[in-house]
Design a protein around this motif. Structure first.
Motif, short mmCIF file in Angstrom:
data_model
loop_
_atom_site.label_atom_id
_atom_site.label_comp_id
_atom_site.label_asym_id
_atom_site.label_seq_id
_atom_site.Cartn_x
_atom_site.Cartn_y
_atom_site.Cartn_z
N THR A 1 0.81 -1.22 0.00
CA THR A 1 0.00 0.00 0.00
C THR A 1 0.84 1.27 0.00
OG1 THR A 1 -0.21 -0.12 2.40
CG2 THR A 1 -1.99 -1.09 1.09
N SER A 2 2.17 1.11 0.10
CA SER A 2 3.04 2.29 0.02
C SER A 2 3.52 2.52 -1.41
CB SER A 2 4.25 2.13 0.95
OG SER A 2 5.16 1.19 0.41
N LEU A 3 3.04 1.70 -2.34
CA LEU A 3 3.48 1.81 -3.72
C LEU A 3 2.46 2.56 -4.57
CD1 LEU A 3 4.76 -1.82 -4.41
CD2 LEU A 3 6.13 0.19 -3.84
N ASN A 4 2.96 3.31 -5.53
CA ASN A 4 2.13 3.87 -6.60
C ASN A 4 2.53 3.19 -7.89
OD1 ASN A 4 0.88 5.63 -4.87
ND2 ASN A 4 1.90 7.46 -5.64
N PHE A 5 1.59 3.12 -8.83
CA PHE A 5 1.94 2.54 -10.12
C PHE A 5 1.51 3.45 -11.26
CE2 PHE A 5 -2.39 1.04 -9.66
CZ PHE A 5 -2.90 0.99 -10.95
N THR A 6 2.27 3.35 -12.33
CA THR A 6 1.98 4.08 -13.56
C THR A 6 2.06 3.08 -14.70
OG1 THR A 6 2.88 6.16 -12.71
CG2 THR A 6 2.82 5.92 -15.10
N ILE A 7 1.12 3.17 -15.63
CA ILE A 7 1.17 2.33 -16.83
C ILE A 7 1.22 3.25 -18.04
CG2 ILE A 7 -0.03 0.63 -18.26
CD1 ILE A 7 -1.18 -0.57 -15.71
N ILE A 8 2.24 3.06 -18.87
CA ILE A 8 2.48 3.92 -20.03
C ILE A 8 2.41 3.08 -21.30
CG2 ILE A 8 4.21 5.40 -21.17
CD1 ILE A 8 5.24 6.07 -18.36
N ASP A 9 1.71 3.59 -22.32
CA ASP A 9 1.63 2.85 -23.58
C ASP A 9 2.86 3.13 -24.46
OD1 ASP A 9 1.22 5.25 -24.98
OD2 ASP A 9 -0.94 4.93 -25.21
N ILE A 10 2.92 2.47 -25.61
CA ILE A 10 4.11 2.59 -26.45
C ILE A 10 4.28 3.98 -27.05
CG2 ILE A 10 4.32 0.13 -27.03
CD1 ILE A 10 2.88 0.74 -29.66
N PHE A 11 3.24 4.79 -26.96
CA PHE A 11 3.34 6.16 -27.46
C PHE A 11 3.75 7.14 -26.36
CE2 PHE A 11 0.02 3.95 -29.91
CZ PHE A 11 0.69 3.88 -31.13
N GLY A 12 3.99 6.60 -25.16
CA GLY A 12 4.43 7.44 -24.05
C GLY A 12 3.29 8.08 -23.29
N PHE B 1 -2.56 4.96 -16.65
CA PHE B 1 -2.74 5.16 -15.21
C PHE B 1 -1.52 5.94 -14.74
CE2 PHE B 1 -4.98 1.05 -15.82
CZ PHE B 1 -6.24 1.43 -15.40
N LEU B 2 -1.73 6.98 -13.94
CA LEU B 2 -0.60 7.80 -13.50
C LEU B 2 -0.59 7.92 -11.99
CD1 LEU B 2 1.79 9.58 -14.33
CD2 LEU B 2 0.20 11.50 -14.51
N ASN B 3 0.48 7.43 -11.37
CA ASN B 3 0.66 7.55 -9.92
C ASN B 3 -0.56 7.14 -9.13
OD1 ASN B 3 3.34 8.33 -9.70
ND2 ASN B 3 2.85 10.46 -10.15
N LYS B 4 -1.12 6.00 -9.49
CA LYS B 4 -2.27 5.49 -8.73
C LYS B 4 -1.76 4.64 -7.58
CE LYS B 4 -5.99 3.94 -10.58
NZ LYS B 4 -7.24 4.71 -10.56
N GLN B 5 -2.41 4.77 -6.43
CA GLN B 5 -2.00 3.96 -5.29
C GLN B 5 -2.35 2.50 -5.52
OE1 GLN B 5 -3.57 5.05 -1.46
NE2 GLN B 5 -2.29 3.56 -0.40
N VAL B 6 -1.40 1.64 -5.17
CA VAL B 6 -1.66 0.21 -5.19
C VAL B 6 -2.37 -0.14 -3.89
CG1 VAL B 6 -0.60 -2.07 -5.26
CG2 VAL B 6 0.44 -0.19 -6.54
N ASP B 7 -3.66 -0.46 -3.96
CA ASP B 7 -4.37 -0.76 -2.72
C ASP B 7 -4.55 -2.25 -2.48
OD1 ASP B 7 -6.17 -1.00 -4.75
OD2 ASP B 7 -7.46 0.64 -4.09
N SER B 8 -4.21 -3.06 -3.48
CA SER B 8 -4.18 -4.50 -3.25
C SER B 8 -3.21 -5.10 -4.26
CB SER B 8 -5.56 -5.13 -3.41
OG SER B 8 -5.83 -5.40 -4.76
N VAL C 1 6.45 0.85 -10.92
CA VAL C 1 6.06 1.03 -9.52
C VAL C 1 7.06 1.97 -8.86
CG1 VAL C 1 4.82 -1.15 -9.23
CG2 VAL C 1 7.27 -1.06 -8.77
N GLU C 2 6.56 2.72 -7.90
CA GLU C 2 7.42 3.65 -7.17
C GLU C 2 7.00 3.65 -5.71
OE1 GLU C 2 8.87 8.34 -7.36
OE2 GLU C 2 7.49 7.56 -8.85
N ASN C 3 7.99 3.65 -4.81
CA ASN C 3 7.66 3.69 -3.38
C ASN C 3 7.80 5.11 -2.85
OD1 ASN C 3 10.43 4.10 -2.96
ND2 ASN C 3 10.80 2.02 -2.23
N GLN C 4 7.54 5.25 -1.55
CA GLN C 4 7.53 6.58 -0.93
C GLN C 4 8.89 7.27 -1.01
OE1 GLN C 4 4.65 7.74 0.41
NE2 GLN C 4 3.48 5.85 0.24
N GLU C 5 9.95 6.46 -1.11
CA GLU C 5 11.30 7.03 -1.15
C GLU C 5 11.72 7.42 -2.56
OE1 GLU C 5 10.90 3.87 0.73
OE2 GLU C 5 10.34 5.34 2.25
#
Length: 85
Positions: free
Chosen positions: A30-41, A45-52, A69-73
């Protein structure tokens, strides 16, 4: 360095995915955010919290994406994600 973007050790499965994607990691999920980027950049999804550990990827159309994925640090991990319905 080549490890610059693999500061977080994680897995995603199934890959290719169609409806759901599971994240496997030792990080506090739950401390992670995720971003999904397509091949066009474009960020789908941008900086959405991973809740499960299971993410709904059903809105994504077939193709290849970058899953970040990116953590708080500010540490990041990147994987290639394939969506195939």
């Amino acid at each position: 360095s080549s490890d610059e973007y693999q500061q977080i050790d994680f897995t995603i499965y199934p890959n290719p995915a169609s409806q759901e994607l599971t994240i496997g990691t030792n990080e506090n999920i739950t401390s992670l955010n995720f971003t999904i980027i397509d091949i066009f950049g474009k960020a789908i999804f941008l900086n959405k919290q991973v809740d499960s550990k299971i993410l709904d990827v059903s809105p994504l159309t077939d193709g290849v994406y970058l899953f970040i994925v990116e953590n708080q640090e500010g540490q990041k991990g990147v994987k290639r994600l394939i969506i195939h319905k």
